[in-house]
Design a protein around this motif. Structure first.
Motif, PDB file in Angstrom:
ATOM      1  N   GLU A  98      -7.782 -57.003  -1.440  1.00 30.56           N
ATOM      2  CA  GLU A  98      -7.409 -58.214  -2.168  1.00 30.56           C
ATOM      3  C   GLU A  98      -6.304 -57.908  -3.169  1.00 30.56           C
ATOM      4  O   GLU A  98      -6.413 -56.998  -3.984  1.00 30.56           O
ATOM      5  CB  GLU A  98      -8.627 -58.808  -2.898  1.00 30.56           C
ATOM      6  N   SER A  99      -5.255 -58.702  -3.106  1.00 29.08           N
ATOM      7  CA  SER A  99      -4.198 -58.623  -4.106  1.00 29.08           C
ATOM      8  C   SER A  99      -4.523 -59.650  -5.178  1.00 29.08           C
ATOM      9  O   SER A  99      -5.531 -60.359  -5.098  1.00 29.08           O
ATOM     10  CB  SER A  99      -2.851 -58.944  -3.468  1.00 29.08           C
ATOM     11  N   VAL A 100      -3.669 -59.747  -6.188  1.00 32.00           N
ATOM     12  CA  VAL A 100      -3.871 -60.776  -7.206  1.00 32.00           C
ATOM     13  C   VAL A 100      -3.926 -62.145  -6.530  1.00 32.00           C
ATOM     14  O   VAL A 100      -4.736 -62.989  -6.889  1.00 32.00           O
ATOM     15  CB  VAL A 100      -2.733 -60.729  -8.254  1.00 32.00           C
ATOM     16  N   LYS A 101      -3.088 -62.331  -5.522  1.00 31.78           N
ATOM     17  CA  LYS A 101      -2.933 -63.661  -4.939  1.00 31.78           C
ATOM     18  C   LYS A 101      -3.890 -63.997  -3.803  1.00 31.78           C
ATOM     19  O   LYS A 101      -4.200 -65.160  -3.601  1.00 31.78           O
ATOM     20  CB  LYS A 101      -1.495 -63.834  -4.393  1.00 31.78           C
ATOM     21  N   GLU A 126     -12.770 -53.562  -0.322  1.00 35.08           N
ATOM     22  CA  GLU A 126     -14.134 -53.448   0.203  1.00 35.08           C
ATOM     23  C   GLU A 126     -14.029 -52.580   1.446  1.00 35.08           C
ATOM     24  O   GLU A 126     -13.401 -52.976   2.422  1.00 35.08           O
ATOM     25  CB  GLU A 126     -14.615 -54.862   0.557  1.00 35.08           C
ATOM     26  N   ARG A 146     -11.857 -66.982  -5.969  1.00 31.36           N
ATOM     27  CA  ARG A 146     -10.726 -67.732  -5.413  1.00 31.36           C
ATOM     28  C   ARG A 146     -11.064 -69.213  -5.374  1.00 31.36           C
ATOM     29  O   ARG A 146     -12.239 -69.584  -5.283  1.00 31.36           O
ATOM     30  CB  ARG A 146     -10.439 -67.292  -3.971  1.00 31.36           C
ATOM     31  N   THR A 167      -8.651 -65.969  -9.917  1.00 29.96           N
ATOM     32  CA  THR A 167      -7.705 -64.864  -9.779  1.00 29.96           C
ATOM     33  C   THR A 167      -8.316 -63.593 -10.344  1.00 29.96           C
ATOM     34  O   THR A 167      -9.393 -63.610 -10.934  1.00 29.96           O
ATOM     35  CB  THR A 167      -6.387 -65.169 -10.516  1.00 29.96           C
ATOM     36  N   PHE A 168      -7.596 -62.511 -10.175  1.00 26.54           N
ATOM     37  CA  PHE A 168      -7.864 -61.278 -10.902  1.00 26.54           C
ATOM     38  C   PHE A 168      -7.098 -61.387 -12.214  1.00 26.54           C
ATOM     39  O   PHE A 168      -5.924 -61.763 -12.212  1.00 26.54           O
ATOM     40  CB  PHE A 168      -7.374 -60.086 -10.081  1.00 26.54           C
ATOM     41  N   ASP A 217       0.946 -68.029 -12.859  1.00 30.22           N
ATOM     42  CA  ASP A 217      -0.400 -68.517 -12.540  1.00 30.22           C
ATOM     43  C   ASP A 217      -1.489 -67.658 -13.205  1.00 30.22           C
ATOM     44  O   ASP A 217      -2.449 -68.200 -13.749  1.00 30.22           O
ATOM     45  CB  ASP A 217      -0.591 -68.550 -11.023  1.00 30.22           C
ATOM     46  N   ARG A 266     -21.034 -63.053   0.114  1.00 25.99           N
ATOM     47  CA  ARG A 266     -21.906 -62.346  -0.828  1.00 25.99           C
ATOM     48  C   ARG A 266     -22.083 -63.193  -2.074  1.00 25.99           C
ATOM     49  O   ARG A 266     -21.129 -63.792  -2.563  1.00 25.99           O
ATOM     50  CB  ARG A 266     -21.283 -60.999  -1.232  1.00 25.99           C
ATOM     51  N   ARG A 297     -17.882 -56.635  -9.037  1.00 25.51           N
ATOM     52  CA  ARG A 297     -16.576 -56.386  -8.450  1.00 25.51           C
ATOM     53  C   ARG A 297     -16.268 -57.435  -7.396  1.00 25.51           C
ATOM     54  O   ARG A 297     -17.147 -57.887  -6.675  1.00 25.51           O
ATOM     55  CB  ARG A 297     -16.528 -54.985  -7.848  1.00 25.51           C
ATOM     56  N   GLY A 298     -15.004 -57.823  -7.302  1.00 25.47           N
ATOM     57  CA  GLY A 298     -14.602 -58.832  -6.348  1.00 25.47           C
ATOM     58  C   GLY A 298     -13.584 -59.747  -7.010  1.00 25.47           C
ATOM     59  O   GLY A 298     -13.218 -59.541  -8.171  1.00 25.47           O
ATOM     60  N   VAL A 299     -13.107 -60.728  -6.254  1.00 23.88           N
ATOM     61  CA  VAL A 299     -12.117 -61.648  -6.808  1.00 23.88           C
ATOM     62  C   VAL A 299     -12.524 -63.086  -6.496  1.00 23.88           C
ATOM     63  O   VAL A 299     -12.751 -63.437  -5.338  1.00 23.88           O
ATOM     64  CB  VAL A 299     -10.701 -61.376  -6.244  1.00 23.88           C
ATOM     65  N   VAL A 333     -18.825 -65.321  -2.612  1.00 22.95           N
ATOM     66  CA  VAL A 333     -17.542 -64.651  -2.397  1.00 22.95           C
ATOM     67  C   VAL A 333     -17.565 -63.994  -1.027  1.00 22.95           C
ATOM     68  O   VAL A 333     -18.203 -62.961  -0.847  1.00 22.95           O
ATOM     69  CB  VAL A 333     -17.274 -63.598  -3.498  1.00 22.95           C
ATOM     70  N   ARG A 334     -16.958 -64.635  -0.068  1.00 22.25           N
ATOM     71  CA  ARG A 334     -16.899 -64.095   1.292  1.00 22.25           C
ATOM     72  C   ARG A 334     -18.292 -63.709   1.789  1.00 22.25           C
ATOM     73  O   ARG A 334     -18.497 -62.627   2.338  1.00 22.25           O
ATOM     74  CB  ARG A 334     -15.945 -62.903   1.351  1.00 22.25           C
ATOM     75  N   VAL A 371      -5.987 -55.207  -6.079  1.00 20.12           N
ATOM     76  CA  VAL A 371      -6.904 -55.152  -7.227  1.00 20.12           C
ATOM     77  C   VAL A 371      -8.365 -54.987  -6.819  1.00 20.12           C
ATOM     78  O   VAL A 371      -9.223 -54.766  -7.665  1.00 20.12           O
ATOM     79  CB  VAL A 371      -6.745 -56.407  -8.112  1.00 20.12           C
ATOM     80  N   PHE A 372      -8.650 -55.123  -5.535  1.00 18.19           N
ATOM     81  CA  PHE A 372     -10.033 -54.982  -5.081  1.00 18.19           C
ATOM     82  C   PHE A 372     -10.036 -54.584  -3.611  1.00 18.19           C
ATOM     83  O   PHE A 372      -9.259 -55.113  -2.815  1.00 18.19           O
ATOM     84  CB  PHE A 372     -10.797 -56.297  -5.267  1.00 18.19           C
TER      85      PHE A 372
END
Lengths: 361, 129
Positions: free
Chosen positions: B62-65, B44, A293, A312-313, A225, A341, A289-291, A338-339, B41-42
């Motif tokens: 947070e992981s990749v998934k 907070e 989704r 994704t990251f 993925d 923010r 910074r952040g991910v 993002v959550r 990977v992140f």
């Protein structure tokens, strides 16, 4: 109970974390997902993709059948073994599935469709095949391995006969051929070079072990993925489905609207295009910074809102990337919720990574 | 087999606590938790001065998934979040009981129901991995 591929016991013995994917028990990762990702970008990895459904389409009228059913133009398939990516559309122009079709001979084409859509795809194909006298044959007897990465082709070639290796290494991009009793194609879902190998299910374990012996790293669906997303490739069910059309899913390049083509969904797409497309599928690179989704809200100032379809990251870029369906008029700067923010993201044209190199600065 | 240091306390939601000599507690996620989450990977971490109560989400890993909440194990005030994790979230994977600590909290009143190492080990064994 979930279905299992011929390699399930091997995955389990290797300590893989198993997840349900489209009704199949599949390996998510064996160890570190990021290490598996890098193995494919830097050397070679192998994925068990036997959950995907191989369908042979046979009959005198198989080409006319696909001219009607497939939104890409199988007239482009003149050389035996050539592959073509495209979509099956419904009458509303919605995407039933995305797939690869191989031209084998004038009475034999082969399609590879997604695991989660197998039943509806087969039903749709069979329904339309009847008037053409085309036989739709699911090849449940075949397993499928994807060997991907800059060293993948050499590693596979080392396991073939001398003549087989020569033929495999001579395959052009998006070509496949029957070699040493296997169907080997130079295709994939990672943005790297490599092969996908369809072979009798009972031979899959030996090939898997031989690839491991050749130093190819086992990779799960998690890395699959992140790799496909970096490569800017869509995932069915996330980035498009029956309620979205290919023109708003970054798939216009797979829809052949040439004169005289009468494929299912064409009229609906023409009407949509005449009205003006309101949305587009774009790439996002998170600037903070952040991910990112799936399903997070995207705010395009002055243009409206959209939604992330896959996020994704990115292990290669070491920051977050996404595909998002956003207003067609969005500028190149958006915000993502993002959550709770609001984070800044840059709109880019996928792919993000190709052959191991960043394409997004 | 994941590590469960015997000198720490644990929660059912996979946090660990270490009581420091000054009476404050250091909080992180367990080896079992980091293994289940995969490559992180992140992160907070909570801000200094934030008041927390047991069971309240006070950090995110947070992981990749996927993203996962981390819950405050005690009532108290955050005196420090681990700023080093911003640039090195992988410390949660490589050193969950050391460099991967998330926050330090000055507890108020008696702690809630915490698990001993033996009890936590039993819990993770019951969860089947």
């Amino acid at each position: 109970m979930a279905r299992r591929t011929p390699l399930f016991a091997i995955h389990q013995a290797a300590g893989a974390r198993i997840v349900d994917f489209g009704g199949w028990d599949m390996p998510l990762q064996y160890g570190s997902l990021i290490a598996e990702h890098h193995a494919v970008r830097r050397a070679a990895g192998v994925f068990d993709v036997s959950h995907m459904c191989v369908v042979d389409l046979e009959g005198e009228a198989v080409r006319p059948f696909l001219l009607k059913l497939y939104a890409n133009d199988v007239s482009k398939l003149a050389a035996p073994g050539k592959a073509l990516y495209g979509c099956l559309l419904n009458e509303r122009g919605g995407v039933i599935d995305d797939l690869i079709v191989y031209y084998l001979d004038e009475q034999w084409f082969r399609a590879v469709v997604n695991a989660g859509t197998r039943d509806k795809d087969l039903a749709w194909m069979r329904r339309h095949a009847e008037p053409f006298g085309v036989c739709v044959r699911e090849r449940a007897d075949l397993a499928m391995l994807a060997v991907q990465g800059p060293e993948a082709r050499e590693r596979v070639a080392g396991l073939l006969s001398g003549a087989g290796a020569e033929r495999a290494l001579a395959l052009g991009a998006f070509f496949g051929a029957e070699i040493d009793g296997w169907f080997i194609s130079r295709t994939g879902y990672t943005g790297e070079d490599g092969f996908e190998i369809m072979l009798p299910a009972h031979e899959a374990e030996a090939l898997w072990r031989a690839l491991r012996g050749a130093g190819v790293v086992p990779c799960g669906l998690g890395a699959r993925d992140t790799l496909r997303l970096e490569a800017g490739m869509n995932l069915y069910g996330n980035d498009m489905d029956e309620n979205t059309n290919p023109l708003e899913s970054g798939l216009a390049w797979t829809v052949a609207m040439g004169p005289g083509r009468a494929f299912i969904g064409r009229e609906a797409l023409e009407a949509l295009r005449a009205r003006g497309l309101e949305r587009k599928l774009a790439g996002l690179v998170l600037e903070e910074r952040g991910v990112l989704r799936a399903h997070q809200r995207v705010i395009a100032p002055g243009a409206g809102e959209g939604e992330i379809t896959s996020g994704t990251f990115s292990p290669t870029l070491e920051r977050s990337i996404a595909l998002a369906r956003i207003p067609a008029s969005a500028s190149d700067q958006v915000q993502v919720d993002v959550r709770g923010r609001l984070l800044a993201a840059r709109v880019v044209k996928p792919p993000f990574v190709r052959h191991g190199k960043s394409l997004v600065g | 087999m994941s590590k469960v240091p015997s000198d720490l306390k644990y929660t059912r939601t996979h946090e660990w606590l270490r009581t420091l000599p000054d009476g404050t507690v250091e909080v992180g996620i367990t080896d079992h938790a980091q293994h289940a989450l995969g490559d992180l990977v992140f992160v907070e971490v909570p801000e200094k001065g934030r008041k927390v109560t047991p069971g309240e989400p006070f950090a995110v890993v947070e992981s990749v998934k996927a993203a996962s909440d981390v819950y405050a194990p005690v009532t108290g005030e955050v005196i420090e979040g681990n700023a080093a994790l911003a640039n090195a979230p992988e410390a949660l994977n490589t050193d969950p009981y050391g460099g991967g600590w998330l926050a330090r909290v000055r507890p108020e009143g008696a702690p809630g129901a915490l698990l001993t190492a033996a009890e936590y080990e039993k819990l993770t064994a019951e969860e089947g991995n």
